[in-house]
Design a protein around this motif. Structure first.
Motif, mmCIF file in Angstrom:
data_model
loop_
_atom_site.group_PDB
_atom_site.id
_atom_site.type_symbol
_atom_site.label_atom_id
_atom_site.label_comp_id
_atom_site.label_asym_id
_atom_site.label_seq_id
_atom_site.Cartn_x
_atom_site.Cartn_y
_atom_site.Cartn_z
ATOM 1 N N TYR A 118 0.976 -1.250 0.016
ATOM 2 C CA TYR A 118 0.094 -0.082 0.061
ATOM 3 C C TYR A 118 0.904 1.079 -0.006
ATOM 4 O O TYR A 118 0.518 2.294 -0.753
ATOM 5 C CB TYR A 118 -1.000 0.029 1.317
ATOM 6 N N GLN A 119 1.914 1.289 0.673
ATOM 7 C CA GLN A 119 2.883 2.474 0.921
ATOM 8 C C GLN A 119 3.362 2.612 -0.393
ATOM 9 O O GLN A 119 3.697 3.681 -1.035
ATOM 10 C CB GLN A 119 3.927 2.262 1.955
ATOM 11 N N LYS A 120 3.714 1.483 -1.141
ATOM 12 C CA LYS A 120 4.541 1.619 -2.389
ATOM 13 C C LYS A 120 3.345 2.242 -3.402
ATOM 14 O O LYS A 120 3.928 3.005 -4.228
ATOM 15 C CB LYS A 120 4.978 0.433 -2.967
ATOM 16 N N LEU A 121 2.172 1.817 -3.187
ATOM 17 C CA LEU A 121 1.253 2.240 -4.136
ATOM 18 C C LEU A 121 0.935 3.654 -4.118
ATOM 19 O O LEU A 121 1.061 4.328 -5.118
ATOM 20 C CB LEU A 121 -0.182 1.329 -3.924
ATOM 21 N N ILE A 122 0.860 4.247 -2.787
ATOM 22 C CA ILE A 122 0.383 5.550 -2.862
ATOM 23 C C ILE A 122 1.329 6.491 -2.973
ATOM 24 O O ILE A 122 1.293 7.526 -3.481
ATOM 25 C CB ILE A 122 -0.158 5.890 -1.090
ATOM 26 N N GLU A 123 2.762 6.042 -2.857
ATOM 27 C CA GLU A 123 3.886 6.919 -3.492
ATOM 28 C C GLU A 123 3.992 7.094 -5.083
ATOM 29 O O GLU A 123 4.798 7.785 -5.371
ATOM 30 C CB GLU A 123 5.194 6.250 -2.994
ATOM 31 N N PRO B 280 0.967 8.162 -11.145
ATOM 32 C CA PRO B 280 0.763 7.739 -12.274
ATOM 33 C C PRO B 280 0.485 8.705 -13.280
ATOM 34 O O PRO B 280 0.253 9.782 -13.011
ATOM 35 C CB PRO B 280 -0.536 6.896 -11.894
ATOM 36 N N PRO B 281 0.694 8.168 -14.624
ATOM 37 C CA PRO B 281 0.299 9.077 -15.726
ATOM 38 C C PRO B 281 -1.336 9.539 -15.376
ATOM 39 O O PRO B 281 -1.830 9.045 -15.105
ATOM 40 C CB PRO B 281 0.703 8.113 -16.943
ATOM 41 N N PRO C 43 -7.459 7.420 -12.687
ATOM 42 C CA PRO C 43 -8.697 6.776 -12.019
ATOM 43 C C PRO C 43 -8.272 5.262 -11.695
ATOM 44 O O PRO C 43 -8.907 4.892 -10.797
ATOM 45 C CB PRO C 43 -9.681 6.692 -13.271
ATOM 46 N N PHE C 44 -7.696 4.485 -12.595
ATOM 47 C CA PHE C 44 -7.352 3.273 -12.271
ATOM 48 C C PHE C 44 -6.319 3.109 -10.899
ATOM 49 O O PHE C 44 -6.792 2.023 -9.959
ATOM 50 C CB PHE C 44 -6.421 2.669 -13.375
ATOM 51 N N HIS C 45 -5.587 4.181 -10.857
ATOM 52 C CA HIS C 45 -4.606 4.164 -9.615
ATOM 53 C C HIS C 45 -5.507 4.388 -8.335
ATOM 54 O O HIS C 45 -5.341 3.379 -7.307
ATOM 55 C CB HIS C 45 -3.710 5.267 -9.783
ATOM 56 N N ASP C 46 -6.264 5.356 -8.530
ATOM 57 C CA ASP C 46 -7.207 5.735 -7.138
ATOM 58 C C ASP C 46 -8.388 4.619 -6.936
ATOM 59 O O ASP C 46 -8.404 4.248 -5.841
ATOM 60 C CB ASP C 46 -8.152 6.970 -7.665
ATOM 61 N N GLN D 87 -6.438 2.977 -23.492
ATOM 62 C CA GLN D 87 -6.798 3.931 -24.860
ATOM 63 C C GLN D 87 -6.655 5.467 -24.720
ATOM 64 O O GLN D 87 -6.264 5.866 -25.569
ATOM 65 C CB GLN D 87 -8.540 3.631 -24.864
ATOM 66 N N LYS D 88 -6.997 6.088 -23.541
ATOM 67 C CA LYS D 88 -6.722 7.338 -23.477
ATOM 68 C C LYS D 88 -4.932 7.716 -23.692
ATOM 69 O O LYS D 88 -4.605 8.819 -24.380
ATOM 70 C CB LYS D 88 -7.181 8.180 -22.386
ATOM 71 N N ALA D 89 -4.214 6.989 -23.224
ATOM 72 C CA ALA D 89 -2.859 7.308 -23.366
ATOM 73 C C ALA D 89 -2.261 6.537 -24.900
ATOM 74 O O ALA D 89 -0.992 6.850 -24.867
ATOM 75 C CB ALA D 89 -2.007 6.556 -22.383
ATOM 76 N N ASP D 90 -3.326 6.057 -25.434
ATOM 77 C CA ASP D 90 -2.881 5.613 -26.928
ATOM 78 C C ASP D 90 -1.824 4.509 -26.797
ATOM 79 O O ASP D 90 -0.841 4.398 -27.587
ATOM 80 C CB ASP D 90 -2.266 6.648 -27.830
ATOM 81 N N LEU D 91 -1.910 3.643 -25.927
ATOM 82 C CA LEU D 91 -0.982 2.351 -25.655
ATOM 83 C C LEU D 91 -1.787 1.174 -26.273
ATOM 84 O O LEU D 91 -3.014 0.932 -26.073
ATOM 85 C CB LEU D 91 -0.646 2.242 -24.277
#
Length: 110
Positions: free
Chosen positions: A14-19, A22-23, A28-31, A84-88
């Protein structure tokens, strides 16, 4: 893995995740991932409060599991939308696995 080890691992991840920063397209995926981690942590804290005694209320635990599953089901569409938004480039495999490719602009050749 016992519940104490699970708690330590969950807390570290969790600590790593909140640090992470993200692009914008994947925010929204991260949140939503953070929201799911919070539910998992609450479930682990609930189980730890019984300190090895199997006296917990299974309905409470089931509620945590249902909430976690709901958040998890919301992750895939958010990841696809972000890609899709990031065109990946990505593809969904026959088994449902999502594979995506990320361009590394910082790659050095020596």
């Amino acid at each position: 893995m016992d519940i104490s080890e699970t708690n330590v691992t969950l807390t570290q991840n969790y600590q790593k995740l909140i640090e992470l920063d993200p692009p914008r397209d994947l925010k929204p995926f991260h949140d939503k991932t953070i929201e799911e981690f919070i539910i998992r942590q609450a479930a682990v804290n609930y189980l730890m409060s019984f300190d090895g005694v199997n006296a917990y209320n299974s309905e409470v635990l089931s509620t945590y599991i249902e909430e976690s599953n709901q958040k998890i089901s919301e992750l895939r569409p958010l990841l696809i939308e972000g890609l899709q938004k990031a065109d990946l480039r990505y593809q969904i495999e026959e088994d449902g696995t999502l594979t995506y490719w990320v361009k590394d602009d910082h790659m050095r050749l020596e």
